[in-house]
Design a protein around this motif. Structure first.
Motif, mmCIF file in Angstrom:
data_model
loop_
_atom_site.group_PDB
_atom_site.id
_atom_site.type_symbol
_atom_site.label_atom_id
_atom_site.label_comp_id
_atom_site.label_asym_id
_atom_site.label_seq_id
_atom_site.Cartn_x
_atom_site.Cartn_y
_atom_site.Cartn_z
ATOM 1 N N ASP A 79 0.803 -1.318 0.017
ATOM 2 C CA ASP A 79 -0.018 0.005 0.055
ATOM 3 C C ASP A 79 1.055 1.310 0.156
ATOM 4 O O ASP A 79 0.685 2.306 0.736
ATOM 5 C CB ASP A 79 -0.987 -0.003 1.274
ATOM 6 C CG ASP A 79 -2.130 1.126 0.911
ATOM 7 O OD1 ASP A 79 -2.424 1.421 0.072
ATOM 8 O OD2 ASP A 79 -2.692 1.294 2.065
ATOM 9 N N GLY A 80 1.868 1.198 -0.897
ATOM 10 C CA GLY A 80 2.470 2.602 -1.092
ATOM 11 C C GLY A 80 3.991 2.536 -0.582
ATOM 12 O O GLY A 80 4.527 3.444 -0.709
ATOM 13 N N PHE A 81 4.116 1.503 0.223
ATOM 14 C CA PHE A 81 5.677 1.481 0.771
ATOM 15 C C PHE A 81 6.568 1.039 -0.382
ATOM 16 O O PHE A 81 6.440 -0.281 -0.711
ATOM 17 C CB PHE A 81 5.707 0.702 2.107
ATOM 18 C CG PHE A 81 5.235 1.495 3.296
ATOM 19 C CD1 PHE A 81 6.060 2.537 3.888
ATOM 20 C CD2 PHE A 81 3.974 1.447 3.821
ATOM 21 C CE1 PHE A 81 5.854 3.219 5.086
ATOM 22 C CE2 PHE A 81 3.420 2.105 4.937
ATOM 23 C CZ PHE A 81 4.687 3.191 5.465
ATOM 24 N N ALA A 114 10.739 9.519 4.572
ATOM 25 C CA ALA A 114 9.488 10.390 3.928
ATOM 26 C C ALA A 114 8.248 9.340 4.171
ATOM 27 O O ALA A 114 7.165 9.779 4.403
ATOM 28 C CB ALA A 114 9.684 10.755 2.677
ATOM 29 N N GLU A 115 8.464 8.035 3.493
ATOM 30 C CA GLU A 115 7.194 7.298 3.659
ATOM 31 C C GLU A 115 6.911 6.965 4.802
ATOM 32 O O GLU A 115 5.279 6.925 5.225
ATOM 33 C CB GLU A 115 7.570 5.871 2.659
ATOM 34 C CG GLU A 115 7.812 6.332 1.422
ATOM 35 C CD GLU A 115 7.985 5.031 0.461
ATOM 36 O OE1 GLU A 115 7.869 5.116 -0.850
ATOM 37 O OE2 GLU A 115 8.401 4.100 1.073
ATOM 38 N N ARG A 323 0.309 11.675 2.410
ATOM 39 C CA ARG A 323 0.484 10.980 1.141
ATOM 40 C C ARG A 323 0.528 11.671 0.171
ATOM 41 O O ARG A 323 1.379 11.737 -0.958
ATOM 42 C CB ARG A 323 -0.187 9.693 1.138
ATOM 43 C CG ARG A 323 0.218 8.335 1.934
ATOM 44 C CD ARG A 323 1.502 7.734 1.229
ATOM 45 N NE ARG A 323 1.843 6.734 1.802
ATOM 46 C CZ ARG A 323 1.364 5.525 1.829
ATOM 47 N NH1 ARG A 323 0.467 5.068 0.963
ATOM 48 N NH2 ARG A 323 2.073 4.302 2.404
ATOM 49 N N THR A 324 -0.729 12.485 0.019
ATOM 50 C CA THR A 324 -1.073 13.438 -1.193
ATOM 51 C C THR A 324 0.277 14.573 -1.470
ATOM 52 O O THR A 324 0.682 14.579 -2.814
ATOM 53 C CB THR A 324 -2.183 14.166 -1.123
ATOM 54 O OG1 THR A 324 -3.309 13.226 -0.921
ATOM 55 C CG2 THR A 324 -2.721 14.922 -2.165
ATOM 56 N N GLN A 325 0.742 14.947 -0.247
ATOM 57 C CA GLN A 325 1.663 15.924 -0.268
ATOM 58 C C GLN A 325 3.095 15.057 -0.986
ATOM 59 O O GLN A 325 3.840 15.695 -1.572
ATOM 60 C CB GLN A 325 1.721 16.631 0.863
ATOM 61 C CG GLN A 325 0.698 17.597 1.181
ATOM 62 C CD GLN A 325 0.676 18.059 2.576
ATOM 63 O OE1 GLN A 325 0.536 17.340 3.681
ATOM 64 N NE2 GLN A 325 0.887 19.474 2.815
ATOM 65 N N LEU A 326 3.320 14.175 -0.371
ATOM 66 C CA LEU A 326 4.209 13.085 -0.282
ATOM 67 C C LEU A 326 4.719 12.872 -2.157
ATOM 68 O O LEU A 326 5.494 13.327 -2.589
ATOM 69 C CB LEU A 326 4.538 12.136 0.190
ATOM 70 C CG LEU A 326 5.444 11.134 0.028
ATOM 71 C CD1 LEU A 326 6.950 11.772 0.343
ATOM 72 C CD2 LEU A 326 5.513 9.669 0.656
ATOM 73 N N ALA A 327 3.396 12.616 -2.840
ATOM 74 C CA ALA A 327 3.260 12.388 -4.162
ATOM 75 C C ALA A 327 3.707 13.453 -4.979
ATOM 76 O O ALA A 327 4.225 13.390 -6.105
ATOM 77 C CB ALA A 327 2.129 11.718 -4.437
ATOM 78 N N ARG A 331 11.409 16.111 -4.374
ATOM 79 C CA ARG A 331 12.609 15.447 -3.727
ATOM 80 C C ARG A 331 12.502 14.085 -3.699
ATOM 81 O O ARG A 331 13.228 13.157 -3.682
ATOM 82 C CB ARG A 331 12.816 16.148 -2.264
ATOM 83 C CG ARG A 331 13.254 17.506 -2.319
ATOM 84 C CD ARG A 331 13.510 17.883 -1.009
ATOM 85 N NE ARG A 331 12.104 17.881 -0.260
ATOM 86 C CZ ARG A 331 12.206 17.962 0.915
ATOM 87 N NH1 ARG A 331 12.920 17.922 1.763
ATOM 88 N NH2 ARG A 331 10.924 17.659 1.794
ATOM 89 N N TYR A 332 11.061 13.526 -3.067
ATOM 90 C CA TYR A 332 10.568 12.259 -3.038
ATOM 91 C C TYR A 332 10.705 11.613 -4.419
ATOM 92 O O TYR A 332 11.101 10.483 -4.541
ATOM 93 C CB TYR A 332 9.318 12.056 -2.541
ATOM 94 C CG TYR A 332 8.668 10.995 -2.162
ATOM 95 C CD1 TYR A 332 9.334 9.844 -1.478
ATOM 96 C CD2 TYR A 332 7.696 10.540 -3.192
ATOM 97 C CE1 TYR A 332 8.893 8.621 -1.484
ATOM 98 C CE2 TYR A 332 7.211 8.919 -3.050
ATOM 99 C CZ TYR A 332 7.681 8.255 -2.173
ATOM 100 O OH TYR A 332 7.147 6.890 -2.295
ATOM 101 N N ARG A 333 9.931 12.281 -5.421
ATOM 102 C CA ARG A 333 9.846 11.349 -6.671
ATOM 103 C C ARG A 333 11.337 11.082 -7.162
ATOM 104 O O ARG A 333 11.658 9.975 -7.786
ATOM 105 C CB ARG A 333 9.377 12.352 -7.934
ATOM 106 C CG ARG A 333 7.705 12.581 -7.330
ATOM 107 C CD ARG A 333 6.638 12.722 -8.560
ATOM 108 N NE ARG A 333 7.386 14.217 -9.122
ATOM 109 C CZ ARG A 333 6.879 15.105 -8.867
ATOM 110 N NH1 ARG A 333 6.073 15.349 -7.854
ATOM 111 N NH2 ARG A 333 7.448 16.446 -9.440
#
Length: 344
Positions: A79-81, A114-115, A323-327, A331-333
């Motif tokens: 689930d996104g990890f 981040a995750e 999670r929305t902001q993370l996407a 830097r995360y991408r």
């Protein structure tokens, strides 16, 4: 909501949400943190709700931690990890292209932190600083490498990535668990080497990293050339060597007091007292609710403002975002792209 400084005990909970007993235990003044396991994760929404409930129990909030290193020690995998590589992968990569490996280690640290932070987890017990001597199955590919300089370089880069996402780092298992074959979860490992040998090898990553590492977890390993007690219960290891010779001023966590490697010290109260007297700031009791209850009922250390402040310093200073902001975080991408190429 109770306003109490963090206590010296970190414990766990059984399921996906808090029950009445969990809330009562977490509100106890002796408790300052909680460690999560795979059994506490169903999906991202559930984990976010659980961490929000845990943080709401106390002010300042409890420190929420997890063993989330990558490879076979990664508690959340769906689930996104992102499936993070074993640290050995980075060590092997370093032998071919050191610059690329350091960048990938920073990226792995950023993605890892981040995750977790996007779902309310404050801290991962990483990086592993043990050297790979080819002897320890429980460490194995959790270690970056057998060369202390390579371990220090990659662990420092990983810690940079963690820090960029607002998470502190925990080096483990001081002074080193990689030389002995026995697993301290189920046995009492003994490392017969002389101190000078351990200093020249296992301790070098701690010496080279210095304040790049925010916390340290000692090993439940006995080094009889130094002390008859496992390192986490030894004033010689924690006070004289770690605090003294290495001048480490960060947080010291005990390893899990319910592990077999801690059994030489006595019952759980005796273990906590020994770890505290040795200089540990926070003690862990995992997968043993009866022992956790016995500990907080039977152990009442005097308040220590300095130790409480050290533990509180591990809490993130500002929210990371959901999670929305993370996407949407470039830097995360970018970091995710590096990690996914590494594991492809």
């Amino acid at each position: 909501m109770r306003h109490t400084p963090p206590g010296p005990v970190m414990l766990d909970v059984a399921g996906f949400e808090l029950d009445a007993e969990d809330r009562e235990l977490l509100a106890h003044p002796s408790v300052g943190g909680l460690i999560l396991f795979a059994r506490n994760f169903a999906d991202a929404r559930q984990l976010a709700a659980l961490t929000e409930a845990i943080h709401a129990v106390r002010t300042p909030p409890l420190l929420i931690a997890v063993d989330h290193e990558g490879g076979r020690v990664q508690r959340f995998r769906s689930d996104g990890f992102t499936h993070l590589p074993a640290m050995r992968t980075l060590g092997t990569r370093y032998e071919v292209d050191a610059t690329a490996a350091l960048g990938e280690a920073r990226a792995a640290g950023f993605v890892l932190a981040a995750e977790l932070r996007a779902l309310g987890v404050d801290l991962s017990f990483t990086p592993v600083l043990d050297l790979d001597f080819g002897a320890s199955a429980v460490i194995g590919d959790r270690a970056f490498h057998g060369d202390p300089a390579i371990v220090a370089a990659l662990a420092g880069a990983l810690a940079e990535g963690l820090r960029a996402a607002g998470m502190k780092s925990v080096g483990k298992h001081f002074p080193g668990h990689g030389f002995v074959a026995a697993d301290s979860h189920v046995a009492i490992p003994v490392d017969e080497r002389e101190f000078d040998t351990i200093w020249r090898t296992d301790i070098q990553p701690y010496l080279q990293l210095g304040r790049q590492i925010d916390a340290v977890m000692p090993a439940h390993v006995i080094y009889p050339a130094v002390d008859a007690l496992p390192a986490g219960f030894s004033r010689k290891w924690v006070q004289d060597i770690l605090r003294g010779r290495l001048e480490f001023d960060g947080v010291v966590f005990s390893d899990d007091l319910s592990m077999e490697g801690a059994s030489v010290v006595g019952d759980v109260v005796a273990r906590a007292e020994a770890a505290w007297d040795a200089g540990c700031d926070m003690v862990l009791v995992c997968n043993a609710r009866d022992q956790a209850i016995r500990l907080i009922d039977g152990w009442h250390p005097a308040p220590d403002a300095e130790r409480s402040a050290r533990v509180a310093s591990l809490l993130p200073k500002q929210p990371f975002g959901d999670r929305t902001q993370l996407a949407q975080d470039t830097r995360y991408r970018d970091a995710l792209d590096q990690v996914q190429r590494l594991t492809a």
